[in-house]
Design an enzyme around this catalytic site. Sequence first.
Site, short mmCIF file in Angstrom:
data_model
loop_
_atom_site.label_atom_id
_atom_site.label_comp_id
_atom_site.label_asym_id
_atom_site.label_seq_id
_atom_site.Cartn_x
_atom_site.Cartn_y
_atom_site.Cartn_z
N TYR A 4 9.12 -60.30 -18.91
CA TYR A 4 8.16 -61.17 -18.17
C TYR A 4 7.38 -60.29 -17.11
CZ TYR A 4 6.64 -64.95 -15.26
OH TYR A 4 5.87 -65.97 -14.46
N ASN A 17 -3.70 -69.08 -18.81
CA ASN A 17 -2.63 -69.47 -18.14
C ASN A 17 -1.41 -69.70 -18.63
OD1 ASN A 17 -1.42 -71.14 -15.61
ND2 ASN A 17 -1.26 -72.46 -17.21
N LYS A 40 3.41 -59.30 -16.74
CA LYS A 40 2.46 -59.64 -15.79
C LYS A 40 1.99 -58.47 -15.04
CE LYS A 40 3.19 -63.98 -16.00
NZ LYS A 40 2.12 -64.78 -16.46
N THR A 95 9.90 -73.91 -12.84
CA THR A 95 10.72 -73.38 -11.75
C THR A 95 11.56 -74.34 -10.80
OG1 THR A 95 8.70 -73.80 -10.30
CG2 THR A 95 8.83 -71.62 -11.19
N ASP A 101 -1.99 -72.92 -29.66
CA ASP A 101 -1.07 -71.82 -29.38
C ASP A 101 -1.79 -70.38 -29.25
OD1 ASP A 101 0.93 -69.75 -29.71
OD2 ASP A 101 1.92 -70.78 -31.55
N VAL A 102 -1.52 -69.89 -27.89
CA VAL A 102 -2.43 -68.95 -27.48
C VAL A 102 -2.16 -67.39 -28.16
CG1 VAL A 102 -2.93 -69.58 -25.21
CG2 VAL A 102 -0.94 -68.48 -25.51
N ASP A 128 -3.36 -76.74 -24.86
CA ASP A 128 -1.98 -76.40 -24.79
C ASP A 128 -1.31 -76.25 -26.31
OD1 ASP A 128 0.18 -76.72 -22.16
OD2 ASP A 128 1.21 -76.87 -24.00
N1 LIG Z 1 5.45 -71.74 -11.43
C1 LIG Z 1 5.54 -70.43 -10.65
O1 LIG Z 1 6.09 -70.28 -9.73
C2 LIG Z 1 4.66 -69.27 -11.41
C3 LIG Z 1 4.80 -68.14 -10.46
C4 LIG Z 1 3.99 -67.00 -10.73
C5 LIG Z 1 3.34 -66.97 -12.17
N2 LIG Z 1 3.32 -68.18 -12.96
C6 LIG Z 1 2.51 -68.26 -14.17
O2 LIG Z 1 1.65 -69.37 -14.51
C7 LIG Z 1 1.69 -69.79 -15.64
C8 LIG Z 1 1.94 -71.52 -15.64
O3 LIG Z 1 3.35 -71.49 -15.37
P1 LIG Z 1 3.97 -72.93 -15.15
O4 LIG Z 1 4.89 -72.75 -13.88
O5 LIG Z 1 2.72 -73.81 -14.95
O6 LIG Z 1 4.58 -72.93 -16.37
P2 LIG Z 1 5.07 -74.43 -17.13
O7 LIG Z 1 6.13 -74.05 -17.94
O8 LIG Z 1 5.27 -75.59 -16.34
O9 LIG Z 1 3.66 -74.61 -17.95
C9 LIG Z 1 3.40 -73.83 -19.21
C10 LIG Z 1 2.71 -74.48 -20.20
O10 LIG Z 1 2.06 -73.49 -21.13
C11 LIG Z 1 2.50 -73.98 -22.44
N3 LIG Z 1 2.68 -72.92 -23.42
C12 LIG Z 1 3.79 -72.08 -23.37
N4 LIG Z 1 3.45 -71.64 -24.68
C13 LIG Z 1 2.22 -71.64 -24.97
C14 LIG Z 1 1.57 -71.25 -26.05
N5 LIG Z 1 2.24 -70.31 -26.95
N6 LIG Z 1 0.32 -71.47 -26.37
C15 LIG Z 1 -0.07 -72.49 -25.46
N7 LIG Z 1 0.49 -72.96 -24.47
C16 LIG Z 1 1.72 -72.53 -24.34
C17 LIG Z 1 3.62 -74.93 -22.38
O11 LIG Z 1 3.31 -75.93 -23.42
C18 LIG Z 1 3.30 -75.62 -20.83
O12 LIG Z 1 2.32 -76.63 -20.82
C19 LIG Z 1 2.58 -69.00 -16.35
O13 LIG Z 1 1.59 -67.87 -17.12
C20 LIG Z 1 3.49 -68.36 -15.66
O14 LIG Z 1 4.11 -67.27 -15.78
C21 LIG Z 1 3.95 -69.31 -12.72
#
Ligand SMILES: NC(=O)c1ccc[n+]([C@@H]2O[C@H](COP(=O)([O-])OP(=O)(O)OC[C@H]3O[C@@H](n4cnc5c(N)ncnc54)[C@H](O)[C@@H]3O)[C@@H](O)[C@H]2O)c1
Length: 246
Positions: free
Chosen positions: A153, A88, A157, A191, A61-62, A38
């Site tokens: 976004y 992710n 995706k 969310t 940092d990805v 992360d």
């Molecule tokens: N939660 C949902 O409803 C949902 C639905 C569809 C897709 N997604 C996708 O799932 C993935 C995770 O979502 P989530 O809901 O767990 O989000 P979240 O915000 O709860 O967690 C995301 C994590 O990614 C980390 N992050 C952010 N930028 C980063 C970077 N540059 N390098 C490394 N880490 C980084 C953050 O520190 C955090 O820990 C995302 O790609 C999101 O678009 C989420």
Amino acid sequence: MGGRLAGKTCLVTGAGQGLGAAIARAFAAEGGRVAVCDIDGDKAAAVATAIGEAASAYELDVRDEAAWAAVVVAVEAWGGAVGVLVNNAGIDAEGLIEDGDVALWRRVVDTNLTSVFIGMSVCVESMRRAGGGAIINMSSVAGLVGFPTRAAYVACKWGVRGLTKTAALELGRYGIRVNSLHPGPIRTPMTEHYPPETFRDQAIDRFGEAEEIGRMAVFIAAEATYSTASEFIADGGVMAGRAMHD
Ligand SMILES: NC(=O)c1ccc[n+]([C@@H]2O[C@H](COP(=O)([O-])OP(=O)(O)OC[C@H]3O[C@@H](n4cnc5c(N)ncnc54)[C@H](O)[C@@H]3O)[C@@H](O)[C@H]2O)c1
């Protein structure tokens, strides 16, 4: 330890919370060794510590190609070649196209799309050393339809979906399967502000839980051995509802 991912080294990005953390826990529960990555090193460390010996934390940092390369070397030294990669990490961001916020666009594209390209390209060699494996790229229902106020976004995706198909075609010869995962609204820090109306048109009218996506990721990584270039949807039926109302 037994389990469907026994002996596999799994690298999960954005695993400091939310879906990535749930996927890391699900992989470890199936016997996988999990590299919890992360941008927030403290959050990654907390998740890895809670999992225990099967996990190790990495600040990553990805968006940073050099950091990716260093992390893969460190992960290999810790747990061996990477057998499962989950791209992710992602951010959400709101803005209308007519506002023309190019800086926001670039930030989202770097984090949500370019990162997936970098992650796959950096990990291929390690995955070949592992004798093949599985890549799961996190898309969304936003990779299947459009959403107003979410241009960057949604574009990312959809991009992840196309990138996944191309990677699957290129990497099949190395025994690497590449699939995209498309969640609907899942309860995570990203969310938690969603209002109850969000679920109105869904067959399953509630938030999904991160653990439900964790279990799906295990299935894709360990069981779906004839699936590649595929879209795995876990959306409570929201897409069917949209089709009816559009
Ligand atoms: N939660 C949902 O409803 C949902 C639905 C569809 C897709 N997604 C996708 O799932 C993935 C995770 O979502 P989530 O809901 O767990 O989000 P979240 O915000 O709860 O967690 C995301 C994590 O990614 C980390 N992050 C952010 N930028 C980063 C970077 N540059 N390098 C490394 N880490 C980084 C953050 O520190 C955090 O820990 C995302 O790609 C999101 O678009 C989420």
